[in-house]
Design a protein around this motif. Structure first.
Motif, PDB file in Angstrom:
ATOM      1  N   ARG A  20      -8.942  -5.157   4.912  1.00  0.00           N
ATOM      2  CA  ARG A  20      -8.309  -5.556   3.650  1.00  0.00           C
ATOM      3  C   ARG A  20      -9.149  -5.110   2.463  1.00  0.00           C
ATOM      4  NH1 ARG A  20      -7.442 -10.975   6.350  1.00  0.00           N
ATOM      5  NH2 ARG A  20      -9.079 -11.685   4.946  1.00  0.00           N
ATOM      6  N   ASP A  23      -8.239  -1.613   1.914  1.00  0.00           N
ATOM      7  CA  ASP A  23      -6.924  -1.590   1.275  1.00  0.00           C
ATOM      8  C   ASP A  23      -7.059  -1.781  -0.228  1.00  0.00           C
ATOM      9  OD1 ASP A  23      -3.854  -1.895   1.525  1.00  0.00           O
ATOM     10  OD2 ASP A  23      -4.456  -3.711   0.453  1.00  0.00           O
ATOM     11  N   GLY A  28      -4.269  -0.738  -2.533  1.00  0.00           N
ATOM     12  CA  GLY A  28      -3.207  -1.412  -1.802  1.00  0.00           C
ATOM     13  C   GLY A  28      -3.008  -2.849  -2.243  1.00  0.00           C
ATOM     14  N   LYS A  29      -2.029  -3.488  -1.634  1.00  0.00           N
ATOM     15  CA  LYS A  29      -1.686  -4.860  -2.022  1.00  0.00           C
ATOM     16  C   LYS A  29      -1.864  -5.865  -0.885  1.00  0.00           C
ATOM     17  CE  LYS A  29       1.670  -3.241  -5.443  1.00  0.00           C
ATOM     18  NZ  LYS A  29       0.700  -3.441  -6.547  1.00  0.00           N
ATOM     19  N   ASP A  30      -2.308  -5.387   0.294  1.00  0.00           N
ATOM     20  CA  ASP A  30      -2.489  -6.290   1.430  1.00  0.00           C
ATOM     21  C   ASP A  30      -3.926  -6.801   1.480  1.00  0.00           C
ATOM     22  OD1 ASP A  30       0.130  -6.288   2.521  1.00  0.00           O
ATOM     23  OD2 ASP A  30      -0.237  -4.262   3.294  1.00  0.00           O
ATOM     24  N   GLN A  57      -9.155   9.246   2.408  1.00  0.00           N
ATOM     25  CA  GLN A  57      -7.710   9.273   2.608  1.00  0.00           C
ATOM     26  C   GLN A  57      -7.190  10.712   2.540  1.00  0.00           C
ATOM     27  OE1 GLN A  57      -5.322   7.203  -0.382  1.00  0.00           O
ATOM     28  NE2 GLN A  57      -4.185   6.204   1.251  1.00  0.00           N
ATOM     29  N   THR A  84      -0.753   2.153   5.833  1.00  0.00           N
ATOM     30  CA  THR A  84      -0.628   2.590   4.444  1.00  0.00           C
ATOM     31  C   THR A  84       0.629   3.452   4.347  1.00  0.00           C
ATOM     32  OG1 THR A  84      -1.851   4.660   4.740  1.00  0.00           O
ATOM     33  CG2 THR A  84      -3.137   2.668   4.286  1.00  0.00           C
ATOM     34  N   GLU A  85       0.755   4.175   3.249  1.00  0.00           N
ATOM     35  CA  GLU A  85       1.903   5.059   3.086  1.00  0.00           C
ATOM     36  C   GLU A  85       1.708   6.377   3.828  1.00  0.00           C
ATOM     37  OE1 GLU A  85       2.562   5.562  -1.036  1.00  0.00           O
ATOM     38  OE2 GLU A  85       3.227   3.496  -1.367  1.00  0.00           O
TER      39      GLU A  85
END
Length: 269
Positions: A20, A23, A28-30, A57, A84-85
């Motif tokens: 996390r 992330d 990210g948002k998680d 990434q 992730t995306e």
């Protein structure tokens, strides 16, 4: 129960979690308050960590493309982190639609999240395991149903070995994993090193120990990472800093000389 508690019922959101935190580093948002607080403490010591996460990434996309170009259609992704995306299976299947991917984790947060989101189509599975128990991992029934271990496999060890101290002998475990793979397989390793910032090695490792307890850490230099590739042929450009591995876009000025992550791709002859 607050919003964060509802989002991951049964998960301890009061203790920081590596996946996390990562992330949070990549936007990210998680992640939860404890993760953000811990990540901000890391950034206070090494503000370039966010840049490093983004460079990592970008490397992920480049190396999966390279592997697909070598004809690799089987991937075992250890230390995959939260979805992730741009997951490995999405990157691989954009080039090889029949690619099969096994995500491996021993983090309950990642396992729960991954099984809920990733394992929704044939050939994509999530299994519990880690690099320290390679025989158990390769014997996993779900992995064996997905991966043909008689055909070349790409094993992705992304930011995993840096958390394992020498005393636990990760070199031997990686060698055992390498020996179990067929010829033509590739092992990809990414590892934080402290050559460029030796002064922060101790405070950063101490911080992770304090925050995470079981993250002993393997604070290594680039030279000390090289033996992980023993028995493998390092493909060009060898073991290099992440931004120097087959770059396909110009580097942003603010990223220059800031990403102290080394990466390498070893091919089993």
């Amino acid at each position: 129960m607050g919003d964060e508690g509802r989002r991951f019922a049964g998960v301890d959101t009061s203790t920081p979690n590596l996946a996390r935190m990562h992330d949070y580093f990549i936007g990210g948002k998680d992640n939860f308050a404890a993760d953000r607080e811990a990540a901000d403490a890391v950034l206070a010591i090494a503000p370039e960590v966010r840049v490093m996460a983004l460079e990592h990434q970008a490397f992920h996309a480049r190396v999966v493309r390279f592997l697909a170009e070598q004809g690799i259609t089987q991937f075992v992704n250890l230390g995959s982190g939260l979805p992730t995306e741009h997951n490995t299976h999405q990157l691989a299947r954009s080039l090889a639609p029949d690619a099969r991917v096994v995500y491996v984790a021993n983090d309950p947060v990642v396992l729960t999240h991954g099984r809920a989101i990733l394992a929704r189509e044939p050939g994509i599975v999530v299994v519990e395991g880690d690099v320290m128990h390679p025989a158990d991992l390769l014997a996993d029934p779900l992995l064996q149903q997905t991966i043909d271990l008689d055909q070349p496999v790409a094993v992705l060890l992304f930011a995993v070995l840096q958390y394992i101290p020498d005393g636990s002998d990760p070199f031997r475990r990686v060698a055992e994993l390498r020996d179990a793979l067929p010829a033509g397989s590739h092992v990809v390793i990414t590892h934080v090193v402290f050559d460029a910032r030796p002064e922060i090695a101790e405070p950063l490792v101490d911080l992770y120990k304090k925050m995470l307890g079981d993250a002993d850490g393997g604070a290594r230099t680039k030279e000390q990472v090289a033996p992980f590739f023993d028995g493998l042929h390092l493909v060009e450009p060898g073991l290099v800093y992440v931004r120097d591995w087959r770059p396909d876009t110009p580097f942003l000025p603010e990223r220059s000389e800031k990403a102290w992550v080394v990466v390498g791709v070893g091919r089993k002859p």
